[in-house]
Design a protein around this motif. Sequence first.
Motif, PDB file in Angstrom:
ATOM      1  N   ALA A 162       0.837  -1.203   0.000  1.00  0.00           N
ATOM      2  CA  ALA A 162       0.000   0.000   0.000  1.00  0.00           C
ATOM      3  C   ALA A 162       0.873   1.255   0.000  1.00  0.00           C
ATOM      4  O   ALA A 162       0.599   2.216  -0.719  1.00  0.00           O
TER       5      ALA A 162
ATOM      6  N   PHE B   2       3.907   1.449  -1.148  1.00  0.00           N
ATOM      7  CA  PHE B   2       4.560   1.506  -2.457  1.00  0.00           C
ATOM      8  C   PHE B   2       3.637   2.185  -3.469  1.00  0.00           C
ATOM      9  O   PHE B   2       4.033   3.092  -4.188  1.00  0.00           O
ATOM     10  N   VAL B   3       2.378   1.730  -3.490  1.00  0.00           N
ATOM     11  CA  VAL B   3       1.421   2.295  -4.449  1.00  0.00           C
ATOM     12  C   VAL B   3       1.167   3.767  -4.126  1.00  0.00           C
ATOM     13  O   VAL B   3       1.118   4.620  -5.021  1.00  0.00           O
ATOM     14  N   ALA B   4       1.043   4.083  -2.820  1.00  0.00           N
ATOM     15  CA  ALA B   4       0.758   5.475  -2.448  1.00  0.00           C
ATOM     16  C   ALA B   4       1.901   6.395  -2.848  1.00  0.00           C
ATOM     17  O   ALA B   4       1.679   7.556  -3.182  1.00  0.00           O
TER      18      ALA B   4
ATOM     19  N   LEU C  58       3.509   6.268  -5.483  1.00  0.00           N
ATOM     20  CA  LEU C  58       3.486   6.510  -6.932  1.00  0.00           C
ATOM     21  C   LEU C  58       2.588   7.690  -7.287  1.00  0.00           C
ATOM     22  O   LEU C  58       2.676   8.236  -8.377  1.00  0.00           O
TER      23      LEU C  58
END
Lengths: 214, 264
Positions: free
Chosen positions: A46, A48-50, A52
């Motif tokens: 989560a 990691f995605v945030a 981006l």
Amino acid sequence: MAHIPDGVLSAPVLIAGAIASAGLLALALRRLDYDHLPAAAALSAAFFVASLISVPVGPSSVHLLLNGLMGLLLGWTALPALFVALVLQAVFFGYGGFAVLGVNTLNMALPALLCALALRPLLRRERPWSGARPVFWIGAAAGGAGVLLTAVMLALSLGLSGQAFIPAAQVLVITYVPLALVEALITGTVLRFLQRVEPDLLPGPRALEVEALP
Amino acid sequence: MAEPADGCSTLTTALFPTDGASAADWLAARDTRLRLLAAGLFALMTLSLTQFWTLLTAGLIALTLASAAGLTLRMLRGRLLALEGFMLFLLLTLPFTVPGEPLLTLGPLTASRAGVAQALLILLKANVIVITLLALAGSLEPVVFGHALARLGLPEKLVHLLLFTVRQIHLLHQEYQRMDQAMRVRAFRPRSDRHTWNSYGWLIGMLLVRSLARARRIMGAMRCRGFHGRLYLLDTPTWNRGDTWSAAALGVMVTALTTADRLC
């Protein structure tokens, strides 16, 4: 932006960074057991995605570091989580490099650990029914401190590598100030949101810390 | 606008940019451990080089490897541009901060020849290493990459964390795209204001909540399949004669380049 590429830092800095982060990583891994692996992995994914998401700030846009928030929510587990994220970014996305992996991990993870040590006890004292304000400020402190400490560590790793990098390092720290402000605001908001929606994620009386998930 | 409104639009098709690259036979047949070791060794060698021509040779080898790994120039360009952001900053200051024979004078600032040379060396090294990493390690399946790391002695727990994380990144990225779409359907436009930052705070909070829900479901599924506190790695690495030859060739190349760098 918090990833130093290969070729910049001097050998002593690289070696010191690698040894320090390997030692911390070994300590952190001993505290993590297989039962809590899925939760640790899902949260680090989560994050990691945030990271981006590109967040507009003034005329340009930034990516969040989120290491302060990771420290708050994950504690020691933030270390392997950050390491995994940096490995994936270096190998599959080309951010950073190979020999700098240790230094980059340390620059991100040490501030996270400091936030965890300083602010988790405060957060633990907050009850779900107590006001939202203190939780917001704890989050804001973690977000701001995470970014600023990382900036200082980046500057230190550059400065220790050579006299010629010192001016660049100084400017670099200043460019991190707007990010620190925005990250403080966002981290505070995230924490207040979690307090209302899923207090189990916060260290606290209803603790369901990653280290102690069912 | 400098960035696309969505900020992740380039990632909608494949999150991992090297997805879809197919390697040449001779590279695909190599033991994955050898590929990772080669990437590491090559990176360390590149760091030790001090001459332009040896670095350029290393760059040529890196590009050959990249083309053997099936990476297209488009894939590489996108990745390298991301690197250049940080570099640009350093490269613009270095010529002025390294003392040496002046090359160009801008008001009170003097750019030195040595500074320009050092800046170019750093730029070359960083790019050569990133290309090698993407070619030898980044073009592997993340799962295969993780197993190879474990076979090279990385702690298994860390590798399992990596494997779980890679899988979850794909799922949560889809989750993010759904939420991002839902926000835009409601006329959300990212701007530089408090409303945007609050909304992103809630978005990140919701991502975390959903990830925890996922973790609980995974744990339930694992328990129901008899999980008892340990995970296993099931691959069986095989080393063949071709790997020995490739390793030897790599050794010769690295020794040749480093000696040439010292002697000339």
